[in-house]
Design a protein around this motif. Structure first.
Motif, PDB file in Angstrom:
ATOM      1  N   ARG A 195      10.848   8.119   4.158  1.00  6.88           N
ATOM      2  CA  ARG A 195      10.139   8.176   5.439  1.00  6.88           C
ATOM      3  C   ARG A 195      10.294   6.884   6.222  1.00  6.88           C
ATOM      4  O   ARG A 195      10.473   6.908   7.442  1.00  6.88           O
ATOM      5  CB  ARG A 195       8.647   8.456   5.171  1.00  6.88           C
ATOM      6  N   ARG A 196      10.269   5.735   5.545  1.00  9.30           N
ATOM      7  CA  ARG A 196      10.268   4.438   6.226  1.00  9.30           C
ATOM      8  C   ARG A 196      11.684   3.939   6.558  1.00  9.30           C
ATOM      9  O   ARG A 196      11.866   3.238   7.563  1.00  9.30           O
ATOM     10  CB  ARG A 196       9.594   3.364   5.353  1.00  9.30           C
TER      11      ARG A 196
ATOM     12  N   SER B 252       7.700   7.255   0.335  1.00  6.43           N
ATOM     13  CA  SER B 252       7.595   6.207   1.349  1.00  6.43           C
ATOM     14  C   SER B 252       8.971   5.699   1.762  1.00  6.43           C
ATOM     15  O   SER B 252       9.223   5.433   2.946  1.00  6.43           O
ATOM     16  CB  SER B 252       6.760   5.036   0.825  1.00  6.43           C
TER      17      SER B 252
ATOM     18  N   ASP C 194       0.811  -1.218   0.000  1.00  8.88           N
ATOM     19  CA  ASP C 194       0.000   0.000   0.000  1.00  8.88           C
ATOM     20  C   ASP C 194       0.843   1.266   0.000  1.00  8.88           C
ATOM     21  O   ASP C 194       0.396   2.308  -0.492  1.00  8.88           O
ATOM     22  CB  ASP C 194      -0.934   0.007   1.218  1.00  8.88           C
ATOM     23  N   ASP C 195       2.060   1.188   0.564  1.00 11.34           N
ATOM     24  CA  ASP C 195       2.920   2.373   0.586  1.00 11.34           C
ATOM     25  C   ASP C 195       3.707   2.544  -0.704  1.00 11.34           C
ATOM     26  O   ASP C 195       4.551   3.442  -0.821  1.00 11.34           O
ATOM     27  CB  ASP C 195       3.867   2.338   1.789  1.00 11.34           C
TER      28      ASP C 195
ATOM     29  N   GLN D  50       5.232   8.063  -5.223  1.00 14.05           N
ATOM     30  CA  GLN D  50       4.763   7.495  -3.967  1.00 14.05           C
ATOM     31  C   GLN D  50       5.851   6.651  -3.307  1.00 14.05           C
ATOM     32  O   GLN D  50       6.101   6.754  -2.096  1.00 14.05           O
ATOM     33  CB  GLN D  50       3.517   6.629  -4.188  1.00 14.05           C
TER      34      GLN D  50
END
Length: 639
Positions: free
Chosen positions: A464-465, A461, A398-399, A457
């Motif tokens: 950030r992750r 992600s 989803d990310d 996207q």
């Protein structure tokens, strides 16, 4: 002049998957050291046919032994002659001296494109009444196995002029020998050859070999010529005149090898072999075959960096035909086994290599429209297949990142497994897989604009992750074992691919520099990057012992020279690729690896090395992606 010892190994590859190999000292230390090792169905089904030989001189002053062998329990035979020098170019060449009056030159070279090896001996100065005697050692075994004395062995040759045909076992390729010698049939077994490298690896290490008879050459009449080949690939010896045939092969090989620009590029050619009507890459000699991941990583240096675009096209177009649910095989087993789809990154490395070929400045000269379409279709099929989900839990999450992993499987390049034990499972979202996924998405977006939002996207992600502010680096895996938020903070080299080690970088310049500095400080060695920081409790500094000891160290601190490519690429980007940065990189990073060309696998780069100093070379002495990435580094530093 190169070192003459049992640690220095030479390789003569035939372009079909077969090869001749040995040590500069002439003593076999591996089960794979052989004079005639052929691929029955290139590059698969490899057999050792002629393991080696014993050679001596008969003179008026008595016998002079040339060759030496190692037997169990630890006996090395003595020789009356001394190896005065060994040279690798244009092919392995030894100079023997004896009694202060004899000087003999021995040469061995493979004839590319056929399963043929030519051995020659010549006196450097005229000397009357010198006879060279050669006892061939035969087995006729699978190249991974060992041979033992048995009653089924058939050593009686079929004679045909200067040809001797040996059919040693049913189902084994026949051996043809041609020579200008007299042959005397005198069968015997030589028992308990001991291979020290096999013993060090905790494997069976003793072998019995059969010798059918003795070849006697009158050296006063000129050069001794001995041609060995597999009958199933007898492509070169149609000529009835052996001397003329050898002269033609020697001339052709000299010319071909001289046409390749550098010794490192000549070594690179060893890994390019036929598969059916196409091409593929051998991952490493002596024991690897053609593996998907290794092929696509190595192709960038072996083919694209050296201008072998036609070879790159043949390989990539051939592999484009076997995309299955977004995946490419990581292994084609010998025989009739089904392709093994067990890698998350092989397909992504394929996309990177195909994209680079499609966008190469000279691609129009080698790619037909149908080739371009095949590569484009493969890129999109891979991205679509991964996005919707495929084997082993590989799917676009989803990310926007790529998840992968299932119990009991090892999908990344850190793929050691012993029985059911996966040493480094890295299930979840591994860092280098995200870097490869972002690069693949970017390639797909250049073909279909609908993928650009996916790129945006995934990039957001990722940073950030994966960013680990406390340590100034990236996590190795996030969502470990598919548990949201669980991270693996092990300091490994995989993060270098996200910090500039691939064409599309995933980090800001400031964060990329911090990652590169940590990797350099903690992981860099003169032979490449460690696979785990020495500060980690799981670190193993020596790749030694039996299968368990070696495989549990394989990615737990062992050095991997192939990582020099992405590391230097990222290191240069972080410094603006200035002339000063290139000069420093050439001295600090490329220099030690170029020096390594004169150690272990001569002219090549080893698969791995110990994490602890002095970083002894280990694993395969001839490794495709190690050579490939050094070639890419040389190109980067000369641009």
């Amino acid at each position: 002049m190169l070192l003459i010892d049992t640690d220095s190994e030479w390789l003569e590859a035939d372009g079909l998957g077969g090869f001749a190999s040995g040590t500069s000292a002439g003593i076999a230390t591996r089960r794979y050291h052989a004079l005639l090792l052929v691929a029955e169905h290139p590059p698969c089904n490899r057999f050792v046919l002629v393991n080696g030989f014993s050679a001596w001189l008969e003179t008026t002053s008595g016998r002079v032994q040339l060759t030496r062998h190692h037997f169990a329990p630890g006996v090395t035979t003595e020789a009356g002659a001394m190896v005065a020098s060994f040279e690798l170019e244009p092919w392995p060449t030894w100079r023997y001296t004896a009694r202060g009056e004899l000087s003999l030159v021995q040469e061995i070279f493979a004839v590319r494109g056929s399963a043929s090896v030519i051995v020659s001996f010549r006196l450097e100065t005229a000397h009357p009444d010198v006879t060279l005697c050669v006892r061939p050692f035969l087995s006729g075994r699978d190249f991974h196995q060992l041979h033992h004395e048995n009653s089924a062995f058939q050593g009686q040759p079929e004679r045909d002029g200067d040809r001797l045909h040996f059919s040693v076992y049913p189902g084994v390729p026949r051996i043809t020998m041609r020579s200008n010698a007299d042959y005397a049939h005198a069968p015997d077994w030589y028992r308990q050859f001991r291979y020290e490298r096999e013993a060090e690896r905790g494997l069976d290490c003793e072998e019995d070999l059969a010798s059918p008879g003795v070849l006697s050459f009158d050296l006063s009449q000129g050069e001794a010529l001995w041609l060995l080949e597999s009958v199933s690939h007898e492509l070169t010896s149609d000529s009835e005149d052996l001397a003329a045939h050898v002269a033609e092969c020697r001339k052709r090989e000299r010319t071909r090898r001289a046409s390749i620009e550098t010794p490192l590029q000549r070594s690179a050619e060893s890994y390019l072999v036929r598969r059916g009507t196409g091409m593929t890459l051998i991952a490493g000699y002596p024991w690897f075959g053609d593996w998907g991941r290794d092929t696509f990583i190595a192709l960038r240096g072996l083919c694209l960096a050296t201008g072998r675009l036609t070879d790159a096209r043949e390989i990539l177009v051939e592999w484009s035909r076997v995309v299955s649910d977004g995946m490419l095989p990581n292994l084609f087993p010998d025989g009739n086994g089904a392709p093994e789809y067990n890698s998350v990154d092989a397909s992504l490395w394929y996309v990177l290599a195909a994209h680079e070929l499609l966008n190469h400045p000279q691609s129009k000269q080698v790619l037909a429209d149908s080739d371009r379409q095949a590569l484009r279709d493969a890129i999109l099929d891979i991205v679509r297949g991964y996005a919707r989900g495929t084997r082993f839990g590989i799917r676009r999450a989803d990310d926007g990142l790529l998840a992968a992993g299932a119990p009991g499987v090892q999908l990344t390049w850190m793929d050691a497994k012993i029985g059911d034990h996966v040493v480094t499972p890295r299930s979840g979202k591994p860092v280098e897989i995200q870097a490869l996924w972002l690069n693949a998405l970017s390639s797909a977006a250049h073909l279909d604009a609908q993928y650009w939002p996916w790129v945006d996207q995934a990039r957001l992600s990722f940073e950030r992750r994966f960013w680990n502010e406390a340590d100034g680096m990236l996590y190795d895996v996030v969502d470990v074992d598919h548990e949201p938020g669980r991270v693996d903070a092990s300091l490994r080299p995989n993060q270098i691919f996200a910090a500039g080690g691939l064409p599309v970088s995933l980090l800001s310049a400031e964060r990329a520099r911090r990652v590169i500095d940590v990797v350099e400080q903690k992981l860099w060695t003169p032979l490449g990057l460690r696979s785990l920081s020495a500060d980690d409790q799981a670190y193993r500094g020596r790749y030694q012992g039996g299968v368990w000891e070696r495989d549990t160290a394989y990615h737990q601190g062992t050095v991997w020279p192939w990582l020099v490519g992405p590391f230097v690429e990222a290191w240069l980007k972080a410094r603006g690729s200035t002339s000063e940065a290139k000069r420093e990189a050439r001295e600090r990073f490329a220099g030690p690896l170029l020096e390594h060309l004169e150690r272990a696998g001569l002219g090549h780069i080893s698969e791995i090395a110990d994490g602890d100093a002095p970083h002894a070379p280990r694993g395969c002495p001839f490794q495709a992606w190690s050579v490939s990435e050094l070639l890419r580094v040389v190109q980067l530093l000369s641009a």
